[in-house]
Structure formats: C-alpha cells, structure tokens
Design a protein around this motif. Structure first.
Motif, mmCIF file in Angstrom:
data_model
loop_
_atom_site.group_PDB
_atom_site.id
_atom_site.type_symbol
_atom_site.label_atom_id
_atom_site.label_comp_id
_atom_site.label_asym_id
_atom_site.label_seq_id
_atom_site.Cartn_x
_atom_site.Cartn_y
_atom_site.Cartn_z
ATOM 1 N N PRO A 75 0.809 -1.227 0.000
ATOM 2 C CA PRO A 75 0.000 0.000 0.000
ATOM 3 C C PRO A 75 0.844 1.278 0.000
ATOM 4 C CG PRO A 75 -0.846 -1.519 1.625
ATOM 5 C CD PRO A 75 0.431 -2.095 1.120
ATOM 6 N N LEU A 76 1.967 1.274 0.696
ATOM 7 C CA LEU A 76 2.814 2.472 0.679
ATOM 8 C C LEU A 76 3.338 2.742 -0.723
ATOM 9 C CD1 LEU A 76 4.763 2.154 4.053
ATOM 10 C CD2 LEU A 76 2.784 3.599 3.514
ATOM 11 N N LEU A 77 3.748 1.692 -1.418
ATOM 12 C CA LEU A 77 4.197 1.862 -2.804
ATOM 13 C C LEU A 77 3.052 2.372 -3.683
ATOM 14 C CD1 LEU A 77 6.379 -1.358 -3.249
ATOM 15 C CD2 LEU A 77 7.195 1.015 -3.099
ATOM 16 N N LEU A 78 1.856 1.841 -3.467
ATOM 17 C CA LEU A 78 0.708 2.289 -4.263
ATOM 18 C C LEU A 78 0.367 3.749 -3.985
ATOM 19 C CD1 LEU A 78 -1.642 -0.827 -4.055
ATOM 20 C CD2 LEU A 78 -0.354 -0.028 -6.045
ATOM 21 N N LEU A 79 0.394 4.147 -2.729
ATOM 22 C CA LEU A 79 0.077 5.538 -2.385
ATOM 23 C C LEU A 79 1.092 6.510 -2.976
ATOM 24 C CD1 LEU A 79 -1.098 5.177 1.316
ATOM 25 C CD2 LEU A 79 -2.516 5.716 -0.683
ATOM 26 N N LEU A 80 2.348 6.112 -2.952
ATOM 27 C CA LEU A 80 3.397 6.966 -3.526
ATOM 28 C C LEU A 80 3.416 6.883 -5.046
ATOM 29 C CD1 LEU A 80 6.323 6.170 -1.079
ATOM 30 C CD2 LEU A 80 5.034 8.317 -1.243
ATOM 31 N N LYS A 83 7.017 2.229 -8.301
ATOM 32 C CA LYS A 83 6.981 0.825 -8.727
ATOM 33 C C LYS A 83 5.540 0.323 -8.690
ATOM 34 C CE LYS A 83 11.461 0.557 -9.119
ATOM 35 N NZ LYS A 83 12.093 0.509 -10.418
ATOM 36 N N THR A 84 4.660 1.152 -9.217
ATOM 37 C CA THR A 84 3.225 0.925 -9.100
ATOM 38 C C THR A 84 2.783 -0.383 -9.738
ATOM 39 O OG1 THR A 84 2.952 3.310 -9.159
ATOM 40 C CG2 THR A 84 0.965 1.993 -9.427
ATOM 41 N N ARG A 85 3.286 -0.689 -10.904
ATOM 42 C CA ARG A 85 2.877 -1.923 -11.585
ATOM 43 C C ARG A 85 3.262 -3.143 -10.740
ATOM 44 N NH1 ARG A 85 1.567 -0.983 -15.799
ATOM 45 N NH2 ARG A 85 2.839 0.011 -17.044
ATOM 46 N N ILE A 86 4.484 -3.150 -10.219
ATOM 47 C CA ILE A 86 4.938 -4.266 -9.378
ATOM 48 C C ILE A 86 4.078 -4.355 -8.117
ATOM 49 C CG2 ILE A 86 6.861 -5.086 -7.950
ATOM 50 C CD1 ILE A 86 8.729 -3.811 -10.109
ATOM 51 N N ALA A 87 3.809 -3.209 -7.501
ATOM 52 C CA ALA A 87 2.981 -3.183 -6.284
ATOM 53 C C ALA A 87 1.562 -3.666 -6.589
ATOM 54 C CB ALA A 87 2.955 -1.782 -5.692
ATOM 55 N N ALA A 88 1.016 -3.279 -7.724
ATOM 56 C CA ALA A 88 -0.334 -3.704 -8.089
ATOM 57 C C ALA A 88 -0.384 -5.217 -8.319
ATOM 58 C CB ALA A 88 -0.803 -2.958 -9.335
ATOM 59 N N TYR A 89 0.618 -5.756 -9.009
ATOM 60 C CA TYR A 89 0.688 -7.213 -9.155
ATOM 61 C C TYR A 89 0.845 -7.878 -7.785
ATOM 62 C CZ TYR A 89 0.899 -7.632 -14.247
ATOM 63 O OH TYR A 89 0.597 -7.628 -15.587
ATOM 64 N N GLY A 90 1.656 -7.268 -6.924
ATOM 65 C CA GLY A 90 1.830 -7.791 -5.570
ATOM 66 C C GLY A 90 0.509 -7.844 -4.823
ATOM 67 N N ALA A 91 -0.272 -6.767 -4.911
ATOM 68 C CA ALA A 91 -1.593 -6.739 -4.267
ATOM 69 C C ALA A 91 -2.492 -7.823 -4.856
ATOM 70 C CB ALA A 91 -2.234 -5.366 -4.436
ATOM 71 N N GLY A 92 -2.493 -7.940 -6.171
ATOM 72 C CA GLY A 92 -3.329 -8.951 -6.827
ATOM 73 C C GLY A 92 -2.984 -10.354 -6.379
ATOM 74 N N LEU A 125 -6.133 -5.492 -12.402
ATOM 75 C CA LEU A 125 -6.618 -4.454 -13.314
ATOM 76 C C LEU A 125 -5.717 -3.228 -13.253
ATOM 77 C CD1 LEU A 125 -8.843 -3.466 -15.262
ATOM 78 C CD2 LEU A 125 -10.048 -2.594 -13.262
ATOM 79 N N LEU A 126 -5.357 -2.816 -12.061
ATOM 80 C CA LEU A 126 -4.466 -1.674 -11.896
ATOM 81 C C LEU A 126 -3.110 -1.940 -12.551
ATOM 82 C CD1 LEU A 126 -3.954 1.143 -10.694
ATOM 83 C CD2 LEU A 126 -3.238 -0.009 -8.582
ATOM 84 N N ALA A 127 -2.596 -3.138 -12.400
ATOM 85 C CA ALA A 127 -1.289 -3.482 -12.977
ATOM 86 C C ALA A 127 -1.282 -3.345 -14.501
ATOM 87 C CB ALA A 127 -0.896 -4.895 -12.574
ATOM 88 N N GLY A 128 -2.445 -3.489 -15.113
ATOM 89 C CA GLY A 128 -2.531 -3.407 -16.564
ATOM 90 C C GLY A 128 -2.638 -1.992 -17.126
ATOM 91 N N GLN A 129 -2.640 -0.983 -16.281
ATOM 92 C CA GLN A 129 -2.758 0.393 -16.753
ATOM 93 C C GLN A 129 -1.462 0.840 -17.443
ATOM 94 O OE1 GLN A 129 -5.856 2.082 -16.422
ATOM 95 N NE2 GLN A 129 -6.214 -0.081 -15.991
#
Length: 143
Positions: A75-80, A83-92, A125-129
């Motif tokens: 979540p910290l990576l996502l908020l900032l 490395k959003t794509r990696i964080a989104a895949y991590g969340a998924g 879905l977020l990772a695919g943006q």
C-alpha cells in the motif's frame, strides 16, 4: 511535449486498494477498537493459523508476519505511485493467496463477504494500466 490528463479512476483504484490493505493492518494492531475483526495481534495470529492449517505453527506465525509486511509495503508503494505496476501485481497475488486460503479453510462465503476476490482482481486491473497519474513513476518516467 503532450499534456497527459489525470486518470481519476485508476488513481481512485490505487488509493482504494492501498487504504483497504492498510485498514486490515490497523485492525490487527487494535486501531479500530470495537469495530475490529481481530482487534489485536494474538487474534490475527489465531486467524492466520486457521487459514494456514496445513503449515507447522512456526511457519503459520511467520506467514502472519510476512502478510503484515507485504500489507504495509504494497500500500505504501501504491500511495506513492512508486513501482506501481509491481505493487499492483503484488496486491493482486497477495489477495489471491488470501482468497484461496480463505476458501479452502473457511468456505466460499468468507472471501466473498470480505470482497477479497474483488480486491485481487482490482490489483491485476491496476497493474494493466499504461500510466499512473500523480505518481513518482510518472514523474521519473523518461520522455
């Protein structure tokens, strides 16, 4: 240079995933008071043992710590927006593991009630943006 507009739906999705995950962490540390699912670390460890019934107790306890680590880091990576794509895949993937564990240990209703499948799908879905508005990734992107 072209001006890129802010994509509010993906920004909202990023924030929603992050805040939801951080809320679960806050719960296990007792920050939600009477509205808590676990309310404290001990109850969270018991719940983790339920989900990881197939593991020795020491590995189950380790998985509680690792889940918490990832539920803070992602979540910290996502908020900032770093490395959003990696964080989104991590969340998924993390939420997918939770959903599968909950389904096996508790039945199909539990992950549906807590929208864990939806959270997992949202991460993928977020990772695919293509780009991430208002993010460190966007600021540091090479033109």
């Amino acid at each position: 240079m072209t001006h890129k507009k802010i994509q509010f739906p993906q920004l909202f999705l990023r924030i929603a995933i992050a805040v939801s995950m951080l809320s679960a962490v806050a719960d296990r540390f007792g920050f939600w008071g009477k509205n808590a699912a676990w309310g404290n670390w001990e109850n969270f460890e018991k719940y983790t043992r339920q989900l990881t019934f197939f593991l020795p107790e020491s590995l189950s306890q380790f998985s509680a710590y690792m889940a918490t680590f990832f539920e803070i880091a992602i979540p910290l990576l996502l908020l900032l927006g770093f490395k959003t794509r990696i964080a989104a895949y991590g969340a998924g993937f993390l939420l997918l593991i939770f959903a599968l564990s909950m389904t096996i240990a508790l039945g199909v209703k539990a992950p549906l009630d807590y929208s864990v499948w939806v959270g997992s799908a949202a991460g993928f879905l977020l990772a695919g943006q293509q780009q991430f508005s208002l993010s460190l990734d966007q600021l540091t992107k090479k033109i």
